[in-house]
Scaffold this motif. Structure first.
Motif, PDB file in Angstrom:
ATOM      1  N   GLY A  73     -31.166  28.549  10.636  1.00  0.00           N
ATOM      2  CA  GLY A  73     -30.086  28.529   9.501  1.00  0.00           C
ATOM      3  C   GLY A  73     -28.544  28.796  10.472  1.00  0.00           C
ATOM      4  N   GLU A  74     -28.486  29.746  11.368  1.00  0.00           N
ATOM      5  CA  GLU A  74     -27.157  30.367  11.610  1.00  0.00           C
ATOM      6  C   GLU A  74     -26.761  29.386  13.034  1.00  0.00           C
ATOM      7  OE1 GLU A  74     -27.400  34.223  13.623  1.00  0.00           O
ATOM      8  OE2 GLU A  74     -28.009  35.069  11.737  1.00  0.00           O
ATOM      9  N   SER A  75     -27.505  28.538  13.226  1.00  0.00           N
ATOM     10  CA  SER A  75     -27.002  27.266  14.162  1.00  0.00           C
ATOM     11  C   SER A  75     -26.720  26.164  13.895  1.00  0.00           C
ATOM     12  CB  SER A  75     -27.869  27.259  15.167  1.00  0.00           C
ATOM     13  OG  SER A  75     -29.438  26.747  14.886  1.00  0.00           O
ATOM     14  N   HIS A  76     -27.068  25.992  13.030  1.00  0.00           N
ATOM     15  CA  HIS A  76     -26.818  24.941  11.757  1.00  0.00           C
ATOM     16  C   HIS A  76     -24.945  25.147  11.294  1.00  0.00           C
ATOM     17  CE1 HIS A  76     -31.194  24.119  11.248  1.00  0.00           C
ATOM     18  NE2 HIS A  76     -30.280  23.380  12.759  1.00  0.00           N
ATOM     19  N   TRP A 110     -18.108  21.609   1.808  1.00  0.00           N
ATOM     20  CA  TRP A 110     -18.190  21.600   3.266  1.00  0.00           C
ATOM     21  C   TRP A 110     -19.384  21.529   4.356  1.00  0.00           C
ATOM     22  CZ3 TRP A 110     -18.385  19.673   8.235  1.00  0.00           C
ATOM     23  CH2 TRP A 110     -18.388  18.487   8.974  1.00  0.00           C
ATOM     24  N   VAL A 111     -18.662  22.780   4.850  1.00  0.00           N
ATOM     25  CA  VAL A 111     -19.757  23.747   5.300  1.00  0.00           C
ATOM     26  C   VAL A 111     -21.308  23.331   5.498  1.00  0.00           C
ATOM     27  CG1 VAL A 111     -19.905  25.780   7.843  1.00  0.00           C
ATOM     28  CG2 VAL A 111     -18.064  24.487   7.092  1.00  0.00           C
ATOM     29  N   SER A 112     -21.571  23.946   3.890  1.00  0.00           N
ATOM     30  CA  SER A 112     -22.605  24.052   3.709  1.00  0.00           C
ATOM     31  C   SER A 112     -23.643  22.941   3.651  1.00  0.00           C
ATOM     32  CB  SER A 112     -22.331  24.932   2.195  1.00  0.00           C
ATOM     33  OG  SER A 112     -23.337  25.673   1.495  1.00  0.00           O
ATOM     34  N   GLN A 113     -23.163  21.754   2.920  1.00  0.00           N
ATOM     35  CA  GLN A 113     -22.871  20.200   2.903  1.00  0.00           C
ATOM     36  C   GLN A 113     -23.972  19.942   3.811  1.00  0.00           C
ATOM     37  OE1 GLN A 113     -20.823  17.707   0.545  1.00  0.00           O
ATOM     38  NE2 GLN A 113     -21.422  18.965  -1.784  1.00  0.00           N
ATOM     39  N   ARG A 114     -22.887  20.356   5.112  1.00  0.00           N
ATOM     40  CA  ARG A 114     -23.579  19.408   6.417  1.00  0.00           C
ATOM     41  C   ARG A 114     -24.631  20.150   7.682  1.00  0.00           C
ATOM     42  NH1 ARG A 114     -24.126  16.160   9.157  1.00  0.00           N
ATOM     43  NH2 ARG A 114     -23.563  15.982  12.212  1.00  0.00           N
ATOM     44  N   ALA A 115     -24.739  21.857   7.322  1.00  0.00           N
ATOM     45  CA  ALA A 115     -25.343  22.421   7.324  1.00  0.00           C
ATOM     46  C   ALA A 115     -26.834  21.867   6.987  1.00  0.00           C
ATOM     47  CB  ALA A 115     -25.047  24.430   7.250  1.00  0.00           C
TER      48      ALA A 115
END
Length: 83
Positions: free
Chosen positions: A27-30, A8-13
């Motif tokens: 990338g880190e902030s997303h 979920w976090v990967s897709q949202r980022a």
């Protein structure tokens, strides 16, 4: 991190990255924003009967009134509507 949470976090980022025009070096902030959003969603989850949400609201002091004797009487509702 569980597989579901990580996915979920990967897709949202990724979605955040795309919505900002695919900038380099963000990338880190997303990821951090997506993780924060996931944690906020987890806090809002309730059990099927809603009891855990009631307990969370009580603990946070956000539950305004609990009717132990049932819902308010019809006269009480009419009085509130008249105000």
């Amino acid at each position: 991190m569980s597989h579901t949470k990580d996915a979920w976090v990967s897709q949202r980022a990724y979605s955040l990255w795309e919505s900002e025009g695919r900038p380099d070096g963000r990338g880190e902030s997303h990821w951090a924003q997506a993780l924060k959003e996931f944690e906020q969603l987890e806090l809002t989850k309730a059990s099927p009967d809603g009891n855990d949400l009631i307990e969370k609201l009580k603990a946070a002091g956000r539950l305004m009134r609990v009717y132990d004797e049932g819902p308010p009487a019809k006269d009480d509702l009419q009085l509130k509507a008249a105000r």
